[in-house]
Design an enzyme around this catalytic site. Sequence first.
Site, PDB file in Angstrom:
ATOM      1  CG  LEU A  33      36.853  37.891   0.520  1.00 40.37           C
ATOM      2  CD1 LEU A  33      38.350  37.688   0.359  1.00 40.37           C
ATOM      3  CD2 LEU A  33      36.396  39.131  -0.229  1.00 40.37           C
ATOM      4  CD  GLN A  35      35.622  31.043  -7.596  1.00 43.93           C
ATOM      5  OE1 GLN A  35      35.921  30.424  -6.576  1.00 43.93           O
ATOM      6  NE2 GLN A  35      36.523  31.446  -8.474  1.00 43.93           N
ATOM      7  N   GLY A  36      32.919  35.094  -6.708  1.00 41.28           N
ATOM      8  CA  GLY A  36      32.858  36.323  -7.493  1.00 41.28           C
ATOM      9  C   GLY A  36      34.021  37.245  -7.179  1.00 41.28           C
ATOM     10  CG  HIS A  37      34.467  39.064  -3.315  1.00 42.38           C
ATOM     11  ND1 HIS A  37      33.581  38.465  -2.454  1.00 42.38           N
ATOM     12  CD2 HIS A  37      34.099  40.362  -3.401  1.00 42.38           C
ATOM     13  CE1 HIS A  37      32.716  39.374  -2.022  1.00 42.38           C
ATOM     14  NE2 HIS A  37      33.001  40.528  -2.584  1.00 42.38           N
ATOM     15  N   GLY A 149      32.866  44.360  -9.963  1.00 41.78           N
ATOM     16  CA  GLY A 149      31.998  43.412 -10.645  1.00 41.78           C
ATOM     17  C   GLY A 149      30.819  44.097 -11.318  1.00 41.78           C
ATOM     18  CG  ASP A 152      27.146  45.767  -6.939  1.00 46.67           C
ATOM     19  OD1 ASP A 152      26.055  45.895  -6.374  1.00 46.67           O
ATOM     20  OD2 ASP A 152      27.981  44.896  -6.617  1.00 46.67           O
ATOM     21  CG  MET A 186      28.527  33.555  -7.189  1.00 41.29           C
ATOM     22  SD  MET A 186      30.198  32.884  -7.294  1.00 41.29           S
ATOM     23  CE  MET A 186      29.813  31.189  -7.764  1.00 41.29           C
ATOM     24  CB  SER A 187      25.520  38.642  -3.643  1.00 39.45           C
ATOM     25  OG  SER A 187      25.400  39.624  -2.634  1.00 39.45           O
TER      26      SER A 187
END
Length: 282
Positions: A33, A35-37, A149, A152, A186-187
């Site tokens: 995980l 910050q995007g999550h 997100g 994708d 972010m990924s």
Amino acid sequence: MHVFDHKGELRSYIKEKKDGKNIIGLVPTMGALHQGHVSLIKQALFQNDLVVVSIFVNPTQFNKKADLEKYPRNLQGDLIILEHQSDNIIVFTPTVDEIYGESIVSNTYQFDGLDKVMEGEFREGHFEGVATIVELLLLTISPDRAYFGEKDFQQLQIIKKIVESKNMPIEIVGCPIEREPHGLAMSSRNERLSKEVRIEAGLLYKVLLSAKRKFGTESADEITDWVKSQFKKNTLLDLEYFQIADEATLTPILKVQPKKKYRAFIAVYADDVRLIDNLRLN
């Protein structure tokens, strides 16, 4: 925070909570995980009473075994991150056997062409794997909303198609891309990049921003040629594809049509790490 490994126990717990009139959100993840999550989880917590976060590295959506094996995993770190978000989080951490049993295969779907371009062209079977695990999670959890997100974006459109075609009473919520300070989306895969390459990969976003500025004054072919030229100059990044497409159908642009929304999509290899990004153009 409650953590479940088994579908049956999770279903029973959620049924009890839904009988108590709680609104349930779902954030599917493959862990590692970032910050995007967290941004997805925060939006889900804001809009629902309880949020299920699944952590499962799904084997059927990887078309390369090496990519599956190298995918970052850090369950204990993930649980610490989730503990700091809210007490209203339910975590689902199934094993591959729990999800698939003895037959680790994808279901078959009709995506009306959404899977034939971009990611579908370069990652055979990917979207069948994604659709299989997402459908299973939706059926297991029966959330009121599920959050994905926009990094994708093609996946997001395909998931919306699944829910619509199967008449699932679930709202699919697309959430904005979270970016690193230099623009890289972010990924979890970013953790596999060296510091030098990670900074250099900010070029993806810079190129997308330039494509947005050019859109409307230059043709799609001219923009595509320009993008290719930028990556030919770069020794650390290898362009796999750049595509301008209709947001709704994901079909490549031929001529700009009024009232339609267009988006630029890009995929790049940085060493052996595959990165994707996209940006709305109008």
